[in-house]
Design an enzyme around this catalytic site. Structure first.
Site, PDB file in Angstrom:
ATOM      1  N   GLU A 138      -0.761   3.016  -2.275  1.00 22.16           N
ATOM      2  CA  GLU A 138      -1.096   2.254  -3.499  1.00 22.16           C
ATOM      3  C   GLU A 138       0.084   1.380  -3.897  1.00 22.16           C
ATOM      4  OE1 GLU A 138      -2.972   1.008  -5.424  1.00 22.16           O
ATOM      5  OE2 GLU A 138      -4.520   2.283  -6.253  1.00 22.16           O
ATOM      6  N   PHE A 191       3.533  -5.530 -17.966  1.00 27.47           N
ATOM      7  CA  PHE A 191       2.608  -6.153 -17.004  1.00 27.47           C
ATOM      8  C   PHE A 191       3.458  -6.796 -15.915  1.00 27.47           C
ATOM      9  CE2 PHE A 191      -0.193  -9.329 -15.218  1.00 27.47           C
ATOM     10  CZ  PHE A 191      -1.359  -8.597 -15.082  1.00 27.47           C
TER      11      PHE A 191
HETATM   12  C1  PRP Z   1      -4.700  -1.971  -9.517  1.00 32.60           C
HETATM   13  C2  PRP Z   1      -3.863  -1.164  -8.554  1.00 32.60           C
HETATM   14  C3  PRP Z   1      -4.530   0.177  -8.522  1.00 32.60           C
HETATM   15  C4  PRP Z   1      -5.160   0.284  -9.888  1.00 32.60           C
HETATM   16  C5  PRP Z   1      -4.363   1.197 -10.742  1.00 32.60           C
HETATM   17  O1  PRP Z   1      -5.772  -2.525  -8.806  1.00 32.60           O
HETATM   18  O2  PRP Z   1      -3.812  -1.750  -7.283  1.00 32.60           O
HETATM   19  O3  PRP Z   1      -5.504   0.260  -7.506  1.00 32.60           O
HETATM   20  O4  PRP Z   1      -5.169  -1.025 -10.473  1.00 32.60           O
HETATM   21  O5  PRP Z   1      -4.905   1.292 -12.029  1.00 32.60           O
HETATM   22  P1  PRP Z   1      -5.270   2.664 -12.705  1.00 32.60           P
HETATM   23  O6  PRP Z   1      -4.206   3.674 -12.375  1.00 32.60           O
HETATM   24  O7  PRP Z   1      -5.287   2.315 -14.176  1.00 32.60           O
HETATM   25  O8  PRP Z   1      -6.628   3.088 -12.223  1.00 32.60           O
HETATM   26  P2  PRP Z   1      -6.620  -3.754  -9.367  1.00 32.60           P
HETATM   27  O9  PRP Z   1      -7.889  -3.225  -9.939  1.00 32.60           O
HETATM   28  O10 PRP Z   1      -5.780  -4.587 -10.256  1.00 32.60           O
HETATM   29  O11 PRP Z   1      -7.030  -4.544  -8.056  1.00 32.60           O
HETATM   30  P3  PRP Z   1      -6.093  -5.313  -7.000  1.00 32.60           P
HETATM   31  O12 PRP Z   1      -5.273  -4.253  -6.293  1.00 32.60           O
HETATM   32  O13 PRP Z   1      -7.060  -5.981  -6.104  1.00 32.60           O
HETATM   33  O14 PRP Z   1      -5.199  -6.284  -7.755  1.00 32.60           O
END
Ligand code: PRP
Length: 213
Positions: A138, A191
């Site tokens: 991740e 952010f």
């Molecule tokens: C982001 C990141 C994780 C998730 C974490 O993905 O890559 O997968 O958010 O957030 P959480 O702990 O609050 O669940 P995002 O939805 O922004 O998609 P991306 O990776 O395509 O930018």
């Protein structure tokens, strides 16, 4: 009769923009000026949090630990698209053990500003996990909702082992309890963009990680 010379023949009297050599220079300096302006604007809205050098050092450290912990085994790394793609690319090239790769993509549905808890696969794995040593990769753990859901789904597919590596961790934002096995950096609640992380799909290609002011 004396014929007038054409613009291009007049040399010194022609406007500099019309001379081919100067035209190239002008296009170049316009490009340089635009790039310079873009850099100034970016520096006004962004502040460096983690430099490229610091990230690479930490990714090297994580790769050494993972290589040591999985010595003599092959791992299947599951990248969570899109954010993890750069971290994963750097990490796999620093590992000293055999690896295979697969990817998932998840979407969360809710009020549009934060994870609601309703998560769905928009791209699932292409291989079986049964009996394999699986490492989820991740870019960031925020509320923890995404990883808690993914971890449970993948655990149900009976891997031999299941672990998680995240480059960034924001523990202060947790809504559900989730702890990664390998963490690059714990960061405060800002952010952030760059190194795979985006703001409306922009800035994923920045080499460092920046706080959006
Ligand atoms: C982001 C990141 C994780 C998730 C974490 O993905 O890559 O997968 O958010 O957030 P959480 O702990 O609050 O669940 P995002 O939805 O922004 O998609 P991306 O990776 O395509 O930018």
């Amino acid at each position: 009769m004396v014929w007038p010379k054409s613009q291009t023949q007049v040399g010194n009297h022609v406007h500099p923009l019309l001379r081919p050599h100067d035209l190239r220079l002008t296009v170049f300096s316009t490009f340089a000026f635009t790039t310079h302006c873009k850099k100034i604007i970016l520096s006004m809205i962004m502040k460096l949090l983690l430099s490229e050098k610091r990230i690479q050092q930490r990714v090297g450290f994580l790769a050494r630990r993972i290589s040591r912990d999985f010595l003599g085994r092959e791992i299947l790394m599951v990248g969570v698209l899109k954010g993890a793609f750069i971290f994963m690319a750097d990490l796999v090239r620093k590992l000293k053990i055999p690896v295979r790769l697969d990817f998932v993509r998840l979407a969360s549905y809710g009020d549009g500003t934060c994870s609601s808890g309703k998560i769905q696969f928009t791209k699932d794995l292409e291989c079986s996990l049964r009996g394999k040593d699986v490492l989820i990769v991740e870019d960031i753990i925020d509320t923890g909702v995404t990883l808690q859901y993914l971890y449970r789904c993948l655990k149900a597919r009976r891997p031999g082992s299941l672990a998680v590596v995240t480059l960034l961790d924001k523990p202060s934002r947790r809504k559900v309890s989730f702890q990664a096995d390998y963490i690059g950096f714990q960061i405060p609640d800002h952010f952030v963009v760059g190194y795979g992380l985006d703001c409306a799909e922009e800035y994923r290609n920045l080499r460092g990680i920046y706080i959006v002011k």
